[in-house]
Structure formats: C-alpha cells, structure tokens
Design an enzyme around this catalytic site. Sequence first.
Site, short mmCIF file in Angstrom:
data_model
loop_
_atom_site.label_atom_id
_atom_site.label_comp_id
_atom_site.label_asym_id
_atom_site.label_seq_id
_atom_site.Cartn_x
_atom_site.Cartn_y
_atom_site.Cartn_z
CB SER A 33 -0.29 -50.62 24.28
OG SER A 33 -0.75 -51.26 25.23
NE ARG A 42 -8.74 -51.24 25.84
CZ ARG A 42 -8.00 -52.11 24.77
NH1 ARG A 42 -8.54 -52.60 23.54
NH2 ARG A 42 -7.14 -52.62 25.50
#
Lengths: 251, 665
Positions: free
Chosen positions: B283, B336
């Site tokens: 995560s 990301r």
Amino acid sequence: MNINLKVWRQKNGKSQGKLVDYKVEGVSPDMSFLEMFDVLNDRLVSEGKDEPIAFDHDCREGICGMCSMYINGRPHGPNQGVTTCQLHMRSFKDGDTIVVEPWRAAAFPVIKDLAVDRSAFDRIIASGGFISVNTGNAQDANSLPIAKDNADEAFAAAACIGCGACVAACKNSSSMLFVSAKVSQLALLPQGDPERNTRVLNMVAQMDSEGFGACTNTGACSAECPKEISLTNIARLNREYFAAQLGSDRS
Amino acid sequence: MLDSKIPQGPIESKWTKYKSTVPLVNPANKRSLEIIVVGTGLAGASAAATLAELGYKVKAFCFQDSPRRAHSIAAQGGINAAKNYQNDGDSVYRLFYDTIKGGDYRAREANVHRLAEVSGNIIDQSVASGVPFAREYGGLLSNRSFGGTQVQRTFYAAGQTGQQLLLGAYSGLQRQVGLGNVRLYSRHEMLDVVNIDGKCRGIIARDLVSGKLERHFGHAVLLCTGGYGNVFFLSTNAMGSNVTAAWKAHKKGAFFGNPCYTQIHPTCIPVSGDHQSKLTLMSESLRNDGRIWVPKRKEDAAAIREGKLNPNDLKEEDRDYYLERRYPAFGNLVPRDVASRAAKERCDAGFGVNKTGEAVYLDFAFNMKYKYGKQVATLKHITDPTEEQLTAFGHEVIKEKYGNLFDMYKQITGVDPYKNPMMIYPAVHYTMGGLWVDYNLMTTVPGLYALGEANFSDHGANRLGASALMQGLADGYFVIPYTIGAYLANEISVKPISTDHEAFVKAENEVSDRLNKLLAIKGTKPVDYFHKRLGKIMWDKCGMARNVEGLTWAISEIQKIREEFWKDVRVPGDANEFNPELEKAGRVADFIELGELMCKDALERNESCGGHFREDYQTEEGEALRDDENFKHVAAWQFNEVGNWTLNKEDLVYENIKIAQRSYK
Ligand SMILES: Cc1cc2nc3c(=O)[nH]c(=O)nc-3n(C[C@H](O)[C@H](O)[C@H](O)COP(=O)(O)OP(=O)(O)OC[C@H]3O[C@@H](n4cnc5c(N)ncnc54)[C@H](O)[C@@H]3O)c2cc1C
Ligand code: SF4
Ligand code: FES
C-alpha cells in the site's frame, strides 16, 4: 523441486469423486501453491488428456476468502495464519507427496473438483449480520467516540474473510467461529447495540437450518483460521445468545 | 462534441441544486421499476443496497461465489474524505483541487467537485454500518497521509480498508437480500447487454455452475464491474477482474473513455519468475513511513544484486533518496505516476537492487527508530534509549500500522521486512479509463450506467491514492440514487418487457454462438499463453513509457495475437458445466480487443499527462509535458467493428481551477 500430488477429482455435485495422482516437475520454491496448480493445469490443457482441475481463487493475496484447499488434512495447508493462495512452495520439500481435497461439510456441497458452494455463509449474514441503517441516515462519524480497545477488538473480529476453513477444520462442521466473528464485531460497537438480541438469535437459527454442526469447543477452527480469529469470539457469541434468549423470553 | 449534461450554475451549488430539482419517482412506482446491478464491489453493493432501500426491485450479479469477494476487498491503504478532522486546512475545495491537479487536469470539474462534497457522508455512512476504522485513544477517527496531498484526510482500517468498507456495504446488501428487495445472483457472469428501441433493457448472464444462459430484464442496468488492469496479465487486480461487461456494453453502443490511462503503482512486490500469476501491492500508505532509495554508486548496486553487499550496511551518505532529492516539497509522497517513473528511471540507469535489476528499496528503519521509537521512549519516560530499544519500540508501532502488509510481504518473498528494507517495483494497478458517462453516470446508451472503476469519470489521467474507494461509494451510496431518478421518472409507464422479446433471443444466441466457437477451436495453446503474450506487449509498449514506434508495432502485433487466438486456442470441457477455462477464454478474447484500442488511444494522444507518458513529450527534467491546446479533452471511442473505432471528444472546461504545469517540487 518435483512434487507428487493426489488431487480430488469430481465432475460435479452428483457424481462420485476420487483422488488422482499427478506429478509436477520443475516447481520453484518462490511459486505459490496455486501457481503450481496453474502450471499443472496448463499442462493438462496442452496435453488434452484430462480436464484441468477446477478450484476457487480470485485475489491471490489472502483477503477475498475464495481459495479453499484442504492440504494434507489441513485447511489452507501447513502454515499458521495463511490462506492457500499465500502458501508458497518453499514450505514443501523436493519429492513431497501432497494430498489436496475440497472443504468437506454437508453445508458446503462440492460443485466440481476442489470448488464448493459456500452460499450458506451469505444467507447467515442476510439473516442478521448487519446494522439496519439506510443510506443517508448517518450522523457525523466523530459524534460517536468509540474506545480504541473496543474498536481494535471489533476490527480483529471483522478481519474474517468468510473462507470456511473453520468449518472444514471442525469435526462437527460447525460454523460457530464464522458466526461469532460477525456477532462479536457488531456487539463490540455501540452502533450494533440496538439489534444485538435479534441479530444473534436470527443468525444462530439460520446457521442451524443450513446444516452446520454443533460446537463442542475443540478449537480446531481457530487454530486453522487463516486470519487467526480468536476463540473468545465464540465465548462472546454464547454470552450474547443466552442473554438474548433471556431478553426475548422476558418480553 | 459529447454532451456531459453538467448542470448550470456555480460549482459549489450545482449538485445541491440538481438534487432538489431532479424528477422524483414516487414510492408506489418504484416498486414496479426493476434495476439490474452488475458487480458487487464498493460501487455495486452500495448502489444495490441503496436502491433497494428506496423501494426499487433490484437484481445483483457477481462472478465470485459471494458478493463479499469483489476485488474492492483487496484495497489496503485507505479512503479520502474532506472532513478536516485534523484541522490541517482541508476542505471540499482542497480535495477537489488536489484531485483535479493529481489527475493532471484531465478530469471533469463538476463530477470531481460532487465527489468531494459527498466524501464526508461516506465516512458517516460507513461508521454507522459498523465499519471499524482506526481510532485514536480519545475514541475519535484516525487519519493518515496519501500521495499528492499535504493534508491528512485518509481514513483507514489497518491495511484492510477495502475489506472493511466492502464488508460494510455487503452487509447492507445482504440485509436487502434478506428482506427480499434484492435478488442475488452469485457465480453469474454477465455476457451481454440487451438494447431495445435504443434503450438498455437487460442482460444475458451465464450461471457459472450449470453453464446455462439466462435472460434478465431491467428498466435500467448499472455496470459496476471494476477495472481492466488485467489486460496486462500481471497486475495487482484479482485473477477474475476483467473488462468483459464493459466491453460488451461498448460493442453495443457505449463509448469507451480514455482507455490508455492506466495507473502503474510504484510500490508492488517485484516479479519473481516466469510462473508469476499476479502481482501484490504494498500500500501507498507505507510511503508515510518508508523512504525510497537506491545506492548512489552503480558499483554498490551491482554488489547488492550479486549478494555481496547487505543494504543495511550501506552508509547513509551512499544512499540516494531520489524522491526526496528531486521533489523536496512532497518527497516520498509524490503522486503515483511520478513515483513510478522515477523508479523506472533509476533502474534503467543501472541502480536497481534485485536480481533482475528491477527493484528499489522502501526502507522503514529510519522512521521505525527515530520517529516512532523516540515517541514511545518519550511516552515511557526513557531519556537515553539505546538503539536496540528504539528499534524494538518502533517495531511495535509499525506492526500496529502495517502489520498485515509486512506479513504479506514476508509470506510472498520469504524475507522479513522488519529487518531488511522492502524491495519494490511499479506494477499495473488501476485503470482511470473506462466507459464514458455523463454527469448522471449514464453511458451513451440510455438506461445503461457505469459506476466505480468501470467508468472513466473522476480521476483524469492519474488517480490519487485512497480516492477509488471514495469514488466507488460516492457513486453507489450518494450519486446514482438521485441521478437514476432523472431517467426512471420517464419509465414508470413501461411494463416489464418479456424476455421472449426477439432482442433477448438474439442476444442470447450470439452469446451462445461465441461460447461454442471458443470450444470448437480445439487448438494447441491454453488461454494463458495468449494472455501472457498480450500482457508483455502491453507492458513493454503501452506501460510506463510509450512512443509512436512501439505503439504502432504493438497494434499490429495484437492484431496477430487476435487472429492466432481464434485459430489456435484450446478450451477444454463444454459450455453446460462449471468451466473456469471457458470463462477465462471469453475474458481474454475481450482483453485482446481492448488492448488494441488502448494502444490506439495512446498513439492518438500526442502529449504526456498523468499515467500516460509519451517519451516524445517530456520537459527537460523528464516530467510529463501536456498539450492543453490540442488535448484538453476526453477521448471517447465509439465501436464500429472489431479493430475499427471512431473518436469522439468531450472538451474539458476549467472554470474554477487554473490549469498549470503540475509541480511537486
Ligand atoms: C490491491 C489493491 C489495493 C487498492 N487499494 C486502494 C486503496 O487503498 N484506496 C483506494 O481508494 N483504492 C484502492 N484500490 C482501488 C480500488 O480498490 C478499486 O478501484 C475499487 O475497489 C473498485 O471498486 P468497484 O466497485 O468499481 O469494482 P470491484 O470491487 O472490482 O468489483 C467488481 C464487481 O464486478 C463483478 N463483475 C465483473 N465483471 C463481471 C461480469 N462480467 N459479470 C458479473 N459480474 C462481474 C465482480 O464480481 C465484482 O463483484 C486498490 C486496488 C487494488 C487492486
Ligand atoms: S473465522 Fe477464519 S476460518 Fe472461519 S471463515 Fe472466518 S477467516 Fe475463514
Ligand atoms: S484467493 Fe483470495 S484469499 Fe486466497
């Protein structure tokens, strides 16, 4: 490594099943148990002699609860706190013989090979494993402080993935651990309080009607549970159940 | 130009005004309206439960053996909401702004603002349904940070947030099943939509146990079928995650929006060998406390790869914390797409740290000791803690925060991440693209809706962490219950159409022909062979970096795979039984068609934005170079026939946010 498999093959719910031998060569210790089955299935398809082995799986990261193999007499295999999909071949030795069967329980009929029908669990939840709050009814989340310890304990119970290993592990095929995990989660939270009596009574009634066996406190369920759901939940379920019976008798 | 049906008025009041003016369906009429919900993840379960609570007759479908197993269950890190419980300056506007910026200015303002507005209600609703979020000692909810933001707005339940949220939504769904308001069809796969007189009126589904095809009527159909990341074969999606439902809808008239926008997640466990069947995410929340680095010197990287050097022994000054170096303002918490490209850049330059050279470190040692260890020591009134004490104290805190992720890492790699830095590498994770929908979440086919990851709507060219769970539940709990009224209010006089209608018969025949065709090929290669080949092409040419040459080649290569697949695939068994290989074959056939469209879309978009990085469009510093003049639009592809599409555009208008080059420095 080379592995000898004995796998339960059963065409469908109506036919008889039997163990069939397979040899899988060139297994890497980094492979997961299911990846070994992928390799074997690829071979079976290419050779065209035998149909591939049907087994349930989806997330392959230990959280969806779909994988369900009974490996050498233990649900999800030899390791503590691990689902079948998270079991890796480094837990076995070259030349090992591994017996793989489906979950065995009257309430979980076999669909094909290693896949079983666990919809009984859904029906148990539908009978009471919820809080009756319609969308839009909620108050501000922080207007209801919950002691961290209670929240953590509720979370630990809520971690159940509904895999059914507890049932498969139990000599009576009892689903007490599964039911107790949900009852505990909701009993530990103030939101769950208003319905606590009806919830436990309804869920237990549904559990019984699905054909799960009785709990004789052997503890095999918790020992084999991949999420290490604690037996204290069963104790809490029993307390909740008796309190609810008294409560409803009185009313 | 496509009409996105955005309500008039200032952005802050669009949704409020819409809600109070949208046509309503009275309770008696709701009971005679039937809604089909395909998918029981966060989007589908919340939608099905809520619509049933409102009084509609609902049928819910999923291909797993239980609705609780939808892939939302695997989400780890958390869910965003603009609650501002931390008093750190968060607001609806800021969440709106962060999401638009994070998406590299390629999302629709009105939808994103609505998402930010309802985000707080999601947390309230989830807590009320018993979701055990993490709490502080005072009993109030705890928050953490995710990438691309500078506030703490992420709610979580250890590393199992998706599980807890889905089980909450699932319990609501099961309650409605118990009450008889929802009929549940588990182990059913939707294989086509049925349109009658230009409106969607139902689906064809296959009972995966008996293999029988079924026809189901609905006044409206909602596709909540998740993302299509598995087109890459290796991804963090579940094995069954697929594009089939969305693709069938696409072939029946629903436009596909921005298919090339794929999210490659920076922190996943690296590939270990050819047998690999899927990849596992670590995560993003780990980037709160894990620092990303590679060695400064190539010799050290080589020594580590050969096992001659232990990374723990490499001195601080010999490590390159490249995110902290390149992006001082956001450090390890850049979005990301930025983090993934930076990892690829270092590995391509020869600094990778595992056998394959495709891994970087995610290291907790520093924060374990000096952040948490010190905190605990202070709490325990230990003034002069030893290094060992600090590590031991910090260990406990890290375990509480991320225990399940650390266990998972150890299980998969055999290495203990409490003692050694994790090795990670980017992997396909999420698809921002999906079925094009208007403000009502309706596709270009009237009566056919798409919710959750299956639609293209809210994340532009890059999704921020912890925003997919938010979007799924926003769509299902709070948006569709209103917007569907706009359509169904005009359908109250439509009687259920018999499934003997010729449109149903025809659709069923087509589905059945296709299944039989797959079985009849009896070629030589298993389905996975084609899937792996497709995946490799997609990863190499339509992955983290794309260029004209590669994409052009990929398109022709994928066309060849498609031909070969239909000549040489081997699908054992038959159609009238439980047959997982047949299911897989159908899904891969659709992935092959989709792969071609993704490459086409990537080729058409002559710019870089978010997750779509075209090597020919970058700044001198190697950052994505957008072209707002020519590409500030949604590409919505219309299907003509296999391999042939028409491009439609939705212009994106920014009235509330000034578009700028994205900077996280
Ligand atoms: C490993 C992982 C971690 C993540 N962590 C986070 C996170 O921390 N925070 C965050 O915000 N997001 C996270 N995400 C993203 C997020 O989980 C997903 O985007 C989101 O849950 C998708 O929800 P959904 O309801 O749209 O679809 P899903 O949950 O994927 O559900 C799809 C449903 O559709 C059904 N279905 C699909 N096809 C068919 C068909 N043809 N017929 C019948 N049924 C069908 C399936 O059975 C399933 O019920 C993560 C994703 C992954 C993979
Ligand atoms: S209690 Fe444990 S073994 Fe039983 S269903 Fe839940 S996770 Fe599986
Ligand atoms: S496949 Fe999901 S838990 Fe094993």
